[in-house]
Motif scaffolding. Structure first.
Motif, PDB file in Angstrom:
ATOM      1  N   ASP A   1       0.847  -1.189   0.000  1.00  0.00           N
ATOM      2  CA  ASP A   1       0.000   0.000   0.000  1.00  0.00           C
ATOM      3  C   ASP A   1       0.883   1.239   0.000  1.00  0.00           C
ATOM      4  OD1 ASP A   1       1.095  -0.342   2.411  1.00  0.00           O
ATOM      5  OD2 ASP A   1      -0.768  -0.412   3.563  1.00  0.00           O
ATOM      6  N   TRP A   2       0.265   2.393   0.179  1.00  0.00           N
ATOM      7  CA  TRP A   2       0.997   3.650   0.101  1.00  0.00           C
ATOM      8  C   TRP A   2       2.071   3.734   1.184  1.00  0.00           C
ATOM      9  CZ3 TRP A   2       2.306   7.183  -3.078  1.00  0.00           C
ATOM     10  CH2 TRP A   2       2.800   8.411  -2.630  1.00  0.00           C
ATOM     11  N   ASP A   3       1.743   3.331   2.416  1.00  0.00           N
ATOM     12  CA  ASP A   3       2.696   3.459   3.516  1.00  0.00           C
ATOM     13  C   ASP A   3       3.946   2.625   3.281  1.00  0.00           C
ATOM     14  OD1 ASP A   3       1.257   5.243   4.853  1.00  0.00           O
ATOM     15  OD2 ASP A   3       0.287   3.822   6.224  1.00  0.00           O
ATOM     16  N   SER A   4       3.738   1.375   2.821  1.00  0.00           N
ATOM     17  CA  SER A   4       4.916   0.538   2.602  1.00  0.00           C
ATOM     18  C   SER A   4       5.711   1.056   1.406  1.00  0.00           C
ATOM     19  CB  SER A   4       4.509  -0.914   2.380  1.00  0.00           C
ATOM     20  OG  SER A   4       3.670  -1.009   1.268  1.00  0.00           O
ATOM     21  N   PHE A   5       5.030   1.685   0.453  1.00  0.00           N
ATOM     22  CA  PHE A   5       5.737   2.281  -0.674  1.00  0.00           C
ATOM     23  C   PHE A   5       6.624   3.419  -0.189  1.00  0.00           C
ATOM     24  CE2 PHE A   5       5.908   5.524  -4.035  1.00  0.00           C
ATOM     25  CZ  PHE A   5       6.551   4.795  -5.010  1.00  0.00           C
ATOM     26  N   VAL A   6       6.090   4.256   0.706  1.00  0.00           N
ATOM     27  CA  VAL A   6       6.879   5.356   1.257  1.00  0.00           C
ATOM     28  C   VAL A   6       8.066   4.801   2.033  1.00  0.00           C
ATOM     29  CG1 VAL A   6       6.844   7.255   2.911  1.00  0.00           C
ATOM     30  CG2 VAL A   6       4.961   6.963   1.327  1.00  0.00           C
ATOM     31  N   ALA A   7       7.823   3.729   2.810  1.00  0.00           N
ATOM     32  CA  ALA A   7       8.913   3.132   3.571  1.00  0.00           C
ATOM     33  C   ALA A   7      10.001   2.609   2.639  1.00  0.00           C
ATOM     34  CB  ALA A   7       8.371   2.000   4.444  1.00  0.00           C
ATOM     35  N   GLN A   8       9.560   1.991   1.537  1.00  0.00           N
ATOM     36  CA  GLN A   8      10.525   1.468   0.560  1.00  0.00           C
ATOM     37  C   GLN A   8      11.351   2.616  -0.033  1.00  0.00           C
ATOM     38  OE1 GLN A   8      11.361  -1.503  -0.292  1.00  0.00           O
ATOM     39  NE2 GLN A   8      12.496  -1.157  -2.181  1.00  0.00           N
TER      40      GLN A   8
END
Lengths: 335, 324
Positions: A191-198
């Protein structure tokens, strides 16, 4: 052009075989024993059997031939099997790692995405930064921008990547706490949060490698633009009344890109090599880190496969660079 | 067709030109070199850092490997500026590491090793590269074979092979020459043998061009043997590309050595080099960033200085740029 490409492809085969032989013979000298970690209570004859099971009993040329057979025939068969669900390989022996006792290519397949993400992104970012900087530096030669660009690119390829990486970790993850200092491979982008974390964990390694690549490519871009800006056809284009934008971005840039594109192609395998160090700094468990642990653990099949893959990359991109040069520059005729 | 001379203005009688003192080529090169600001700074820094590692240990007479547990984990003196509570003693002006080893002495001792490795590996690479380049350019019979060989080495994956070489020959050489000399020889030879190719290519190209010049033909017509031809006529004329690639080689060798040490495949741990000190300090860098920063700065500034010198040399040795 086609005959030239085919001829080069055929010529690449003996080169690769020779490189494989050099690496193989070098590794043959390795002093370490892959059975060194086995318990000492194993009787000598069983130990000898185990050595034979690992394929160490054979003469070196048989082992070399076997490696080539497995690398070029068996492993691609397994790859096709995995993709299309066929059964070409028919249970043939794969290249087995001494350390993990699992097929070498399975481990490589696990590690590949991390390296490709970090290295690939850094190269793309590096090129995207380098091209405009090179163009503007050349167009406004000796301006403040040019001098600043020269200074930064000088710093970029003088400062070793492990020091840039460490300084970035100190500033951005220890002091400011913006980015994590260790790359988390378990992270799945869902999702968006894990994308930002990546994105956050990729930021620093990508930046380090991108700075290093950009500093070299921007130098080439600048030199190539300068060569072309002084040519007669530029004066002709201006005399015809073309706008400055068309002159620079159409006429000059297209001609200057020819050598730069080959430099970019030639740089790809080097980036993979350079990533070994960056992966170590940021603890990315990609191919470079795999190579280091394999070297330290005397894992000959793994080292052999990885090094040979690097060699294939180099030969392949040399070939691509030469062919690109011929395709892009109509003045070059190979036939 | 008119005589071109008639169109020219009437020739003035030759003026008495004051005879300039004959200037040697090297003086011209030095004058051009001095106009490159970065190169002058680079040369200054290189001299400074060389003196720092060469004479420094004589003045700051502390054993870099001596542990001093009572004075461990000292901070450098400048931390007092913002933190008056910092653990500090004048015995260790730049602080000490987790075993109480002096950071300043470590930098000097490590610098000695790094610079020695850099210079020796560079000289080895330049000698090999020049030899192969001159032979390939001068003798047509072996040109093809030597250049194919150069291309082949260029397409080897060098960093992985360097790592493998370090691992393979480490124990043998250590047993033969002792731990420090053995590793030194190994690193120097490994770096030297993997970085001569560019020099060889450049030198070969220049030699090929030189061979067509009249003075070579003249020398040949009076029967100069090949050996003397190379030493008297070819080598002095390819000196400038060799010098430029030597500076690049020095920078490359220093970086490669510290990268090897950084990956844990360089010198043994009780034998400091800049890369090794940096690598050992990374696990403490959150509390003691200075232990990482100082060796890193030493490597970076030295390499930067050498690269700037190379830039300046390239301009100074190019007769088209010189004197403009």
């Amino acid at each position: 052009m086609l005959t030239y490409s085919i001829r080069r492809l055929i010529l690449a085969i003996p080169t690769l075989l020779f490189i494989a032989l050099i690496i193989f013979l070098l590794l043959l000298l390795a002093p370490g024993d892959p059975l060194a970690n086995m318990p000492l209570t194993i009787p000598p004859e069983v130990r000898e059997k185990m050595r034979e099971a690992l394929g160490l009993g054979e003469a070196w040329y048989i082992r070399f031939g076997l490696f080539l057979w497995q690398f070029f025939i068996v492993e691609p068969q397994y790859m096709i099997d995995a993709m299309f669900g066929t059964d070409l390989a028919d249970g043939a022996q794969r290249i087995i790692s001494f350390q993990s006792r699992s097929p070498v290519f399975d481990t490589i397949g696990e590690r590949m995405p991390q390296t490709l993400w970090v290295v690939g992104m850094s190269y793309v970012v590096g090129v995207l930064i380098a091209l405009p900087i090179g163009i503007i530096s050349a167009y406004k030669q000796y301006s403040i921008f040019d001098q600043l660009g020269t200074l930064i690119s000088m710093i970029g390829f003088s400062v070793p990547t492990f020091f840039t990486g460490v300084v970035l970790i100190l500033v951005f993850s220890v002091n400011l706490g913006w980015f994590p200092s260790i790359y988390d491979t378990q992270l799945r982008v869902t999702d968006w949060d894990s994308f930002v974390a990546q994105m956050r964990q990729m930021a620093m390694p990508v930046f380090v490698l991108a700075l290093f690549n950009a500093s070299q490519i921007s130098r080439y871009m600048r030199a190539s633009m300068l060569d072309n800006l002084g040519q007669d056809y530029v004066r002709t284009a201006r005399a015809k009344g073309m706008t400055e934008k068309v002159v620079v971005l159409k006429h000059v840039l297209r001609n200057s890109m020819i050598p730069v594109i080959t430099v970019i192609a030639l740089g790809v395998p080097q980036v993979f090599g350079g990533a070994i160090i960056t992966e170590q700094v940021f603890k990315v468990n990609g191919l470079g880190q795999l190579l280091i642990t394999a070297i330290q653990g005397n894992d000959i099949p793994m080292v052999m496969t990885l090094t040979f893959m690097f060699a294939i990359l180099i030969v392949l991109f040399n070939l691509i660079a030469d062919i690109l040069y011929g395709v892009l520059d109509p003045r070059i005729r190979y036939d | 067709m008119t005589d071109p001379m008639t169109n020219m203005p009437a020739m003035s009688p030759p003026r008495a030109v004051p005879i300039e003192k004959a200037r040697s080529q090297w003086r011209d090169i030095w004058a051009q070199f001095r106009t490159h600001k970065g190169a002058v700074w680079g040369l200054g820094f290189l001299i400074f850092i060389t003196l720092f590692v060469a004479i420094g240990p004589l003045i700051w007479d502390v054993d870099a490997t001596k542990t001093d547990i009572r004075n461990k984990n000292m901070r450098p003196f400048y931390t007092l500026l913002w933190d008056s509570e910092a653990r500090f003693t004048w015995v260790k002006p730049l602080g000490s590491d987790n075993l109480g080893r002096d950071v300043l002495a470590n930098l000097m001792q490590g610098g000695r090793t790094s610079m020695a490795v850099g210079w020796t590996a560079m000289i080895l690479a330049v000698v090999v590269g020049t030899l192969i380049g001159v032979l390939a350019g001068f003798f047509k019979r072996i040109d093809g074979a030597l250049m194919r060989f150069t291309d082949l080495v260029l397409s080897l994956p060098l960093l992985p092979l360097l790592l493998v070489m370090m691992l393979l020959f480490r124990d043998t050489l250590r047993a033969t020459f002792g731990p420090e000399t053995g590793i030194f020889i190994l690193i120097v030879v490994a770096i030297g043998l993997t970085s001569w190719m560019q020099t060889a290519r450049i030198v070969r190209g220049d030699v090929l061009a030189l061979k067509e010049r009249e003075f070579v033909l003249a020398a040949r017509s009076i029967g100069t043997p090949s050996r003397r031809m190379i030493s008297r006529h070819i080598l002095p004329n390819v000196l400038s590309p060799i010098m430029v690639s030597a500076t690049l080689g020095l920078a490359n060798a220093i970086i490669t050595e510290s990268a090897l040490s950084f990956l844990g495949l360089g010198f043994p741990s009780d034998f400091p080099t800049w890369g090794k000190t940096l690598f050992d300090s990374i696990q403490y860098m959150e509390e003691y960033p200075e232990r990482v920063i100082w060796p890193g700065l030493c490597i970076s500034f030295t390499v930067l200085a050498v690269n700037y010198i190379g830039d300046g040399l390239r301009d100074a040795l190019d007769p088209r740029i010189r004197g403009q």
